[in-house]
Write a protein that holds these residues in place. Structure first.
Motif, PDB file in Angstrom:
ATOM      1  N   LEU A  27       0.815  -1.209   0.000  1.00 44.20           N
ATOM      2  CA  LEU A  27       0.000   0.000   0.000  1.00 44.20           C
ATOM      3  C   LEU A  27       0.856   1.269   0.000  1.00 44.20           C
ATOM      4  O   LEU A  27       0.313   2.371   0.083  1.00 44.20           O
ATOM      5  N   ALA A  28       2.168   1.112  -0.096  1.00 47.26           N
ATOM      6  CA  ALA A  28       3.058   2.271  -0.069  1.00 47.26           C
ATOM      7  C   ALA A  28       3.343   2.773  -1.476  1.00 47.26           C
ATOM      8  O   ALA A  28       3.430   1.978  -2.417  1.00 47.26           O
ATOM      9  N   PRO A  29       3.473   4.084  -1.657  1.00 50.06           N
ATOM     10  CA  PRO A  29       3.854   4.599  -2.977  1.00 50.06           C
ATOM     11  C   PRO A  29       5.213   4.051  -3.395  1.00 50.06           C
ATOM     12  O   PRO A  29       6.131   3.964  -2.578  1.00 50.06           O
ATOM     13  N   HIS A  30       5.308   3.646  -4.645  1.00 44.45           N
ATOM     14  CA  HIS A  30       6.577   3.121  -5.155  1.00 44.45           C
ATOM     15  C   HIS A  30       7.349   4.238  -5.840  1.00 44.45           C
ATOM     16  O   HIS A  30       6.809   4.952  -6.686  1.00 44.45           O
ATOM     17  N   ARG A  31       8.589   4.419  -5.439  1.00 42.67           N
ATOM     18  CA  ARG A  31       9.438   5.433  -6.055  1.00 42.67           C
ATOM     19  C   ARG A  31      10.079   4.838  -7.309  1.00 42.67           C
ATOM     20  O   ARG A  31      10.897   3.925  -7.233  1.00 42.67           O
ATOM     21  N   ASP A  32       9.695   5.357  -8.452  1.00 40.40           N
ATOM     22  CA  ASP A  32      10.227   4.861  -9.710  1.00 40.40           C
ATOM     23  C   ASP A  32      11.672   5.300  -9.890  1.00 40.40           C
ATOM     24  O   ASP A  32      12.165   6.208  -9.226  1.00 40.40           O
ATOM     25  N   GLY A  33      12.343   4.641 -10.814  1.00 38.61           N
ATOM     26  CA  GLY A  33      13.723   5.001 -11.124  1.00 38.61           C
ATOM     27  C   GLY A  33      14.670   3.852 -10.878  1.00 38.61           C
ATOM     28  O   GLY A  33      14.311   2.826 -10.284  1.00 38.61           O
ATOM     29  N   LYS A  34      15.889   4.026 -11.362  1.00 40.11           N
ATOM     30  CA  LYS A  34      16.918   3.016 -11.186  1.00 40.11           C
ATOM     31  C   LYS A  34      17.543   3.117  -9.796  1.00 40.11           C
ATOM     32  O   LYS A  34      17.457   4.159  -9.142  1.00 40.11           O
ATOM     33  N   PRO A  35      18.182   2.058  -9.330  1.00 37.92           N
ATOM     34  CA  PRO A  35      18.883   2.139  -8.045  1.00 37.92           C
ATOM     35  C   PRO A  35      19.984   3.199  -8.071  1.00 37.92           C
ATOM     36  O   PRO A  35      20.545   3.509  -9.127  1.00 37.92           O
ATOM     37  N   VAL A  36      20.281   3.750  -6.903  1.00 40.27           N
ATOM     38  CA  VAL A  36      21.394   4.689  -6.754  1.00 40.27           C
ATOM     39  C   VAL A  36      22.643   3.864  -6.447  1.00 40.27           C
ATOM     40  O   VAL A  36      22.692   3.154  -5.438  1.00 40.27           O
TER      41      VAL A  36
END
Length: 324
Positions: A27-36
């Protein structure tokens, strides 16, 4: 008795459901993008890591080299960024003439043609050393980098000048609070936007000083890591973030990650809201801290779509994995 039992059961179920809803990553917002990606020591020579201690001469147990980069050099850092690193880690020591030298070892005996404690020497003298002198992969029969590293030991100010818009992680090698104060003075002299691109980790005493004097710089130490993770496992289900996890670099061994409430997305969101950056390491098995995410097998253990930080000693390989 029946009503009391039913009430107790309903209460327990309600609490369990509440804890689940408060912590499920579904239920948590997913932060898009590649790993840092964080390149530990840039691109460096690898070595046999079995039974390594703080004073082990790792240059003398180098694995057969596959490249000619030497750790903690401007050339190595540049190659790390070019290979896909978002952040490069480097090690520092103070010198007798007021500089910070970028070098890993407590003494120069192992890796160079010099002798003595690193912090007891001047930058001018350290600049004369051959930092490739001690590397050998065959027990001392050959030294493939001898004579090729003269003058390549940089100052911290040279690193700042070479990479003015890059993120850096600085490792303080001592337990000296005075060293933390000296480094804090260097960081305070930087523009605020530059400081926000720098993180620092190391001994508890210097990190405490840096955290006190430059509160906008994210930091961590061994004690802070333990406090953060243990306290979060203990009461993170409430949504509260321990003070040791705030404005920090949060290092998470990959085998400890599933124990963190809300892993991965809710945990990452909570840490981001606390102005902290999360980096996953290799498995922790007691004793010295874990290594990096250095193989495709370890990378595959990360959650699908993971967009947090990854600490690695093999930046080229892991950067390729993260693109797939």
């Amino acid at each position: 008795m029946g009503k009391a039992l039913r009430f107790a059961t309903a209460t327990i179920l309600s609490v369990a459901v509440g804890i689940y809803l408060n912590n499920t990553s579904l239920l948590a917002p997913h932060r898009d993008g590649k790993p840092v990606l964080l390149a530990h020591r840039g691109i460096a020579q690898r070595f046999d890591e079995r039974d390594v201690k703080n004073d082990t001469c790792t240059a003398a147990r180098m694995l057969p080299p596959t490249h000619d980069y030497l750790e903690n050099t401007l050339r190595s850092m540049r190659a790390g960024f070019e290979a896909g690193a978002d952040i490069v880690e480097l090690d520092v020591h103070p010198t007798t003439d007021g500089e910070f030298v970028v070098f890993h070892d407590w003494t120069v005996d192992c890796r160079t043609d010099g002798q003595g404690v690193t912090r007891e020497q001047s930058m001018a003298k350290l600049k004369m050393l051959d930092i490739g002198y001690g590397y050998t992969a065959d027990g001392g029969k050959t030294f493939p980098f001898r004579g090729k590293g003269i003058g390549m030991m940089p100052t911290l100010s040279e690193v700042f000048a070479a990479f003015p818009d890059r993120q850096l992680l600085i490792n303080v090698k001592s337990r000296d609070a005075n060293e933390g104060e000296k480094l804090a003075a260097v960081l305070t002299a930087l523009p605020a936007e530059r400081r926000r691109m720098i993180m620092v980790y190391g001994g508890d005493e210097p990190i405490d000083a840096i955290r006190r004097l430059t509160p906008d710089v994210r930091t961590t130490s061994r004690a802070a890591i333990r406090s953060c993770l243990i306290r979060y496992i203990g009461y993170g289900w409430t949504g509260l973030v321990p003070a040791s996890c705030r404005n920090a670099m949060v290092l998470v061994p990959i085998n400890a990650a599933p124990w963190l409430w809300g892993w991965p997305d809710r945990f990452l969101n909570r840490m981001a809201d606390a102005n902290s950056a999360v980096f996953v390491l290799g498995p922790y098995s007691g004793g010295e801290f874990s290594t990096g995410i250095d193989t495709s097998e370890l990378f595959a253990r990360l959650p699908r779509g993971y967009s947090g930080g990854i600490w690695t000693n093999e930046i080229a390989a892991i950067a390729t994995e993260s693109k797939n």
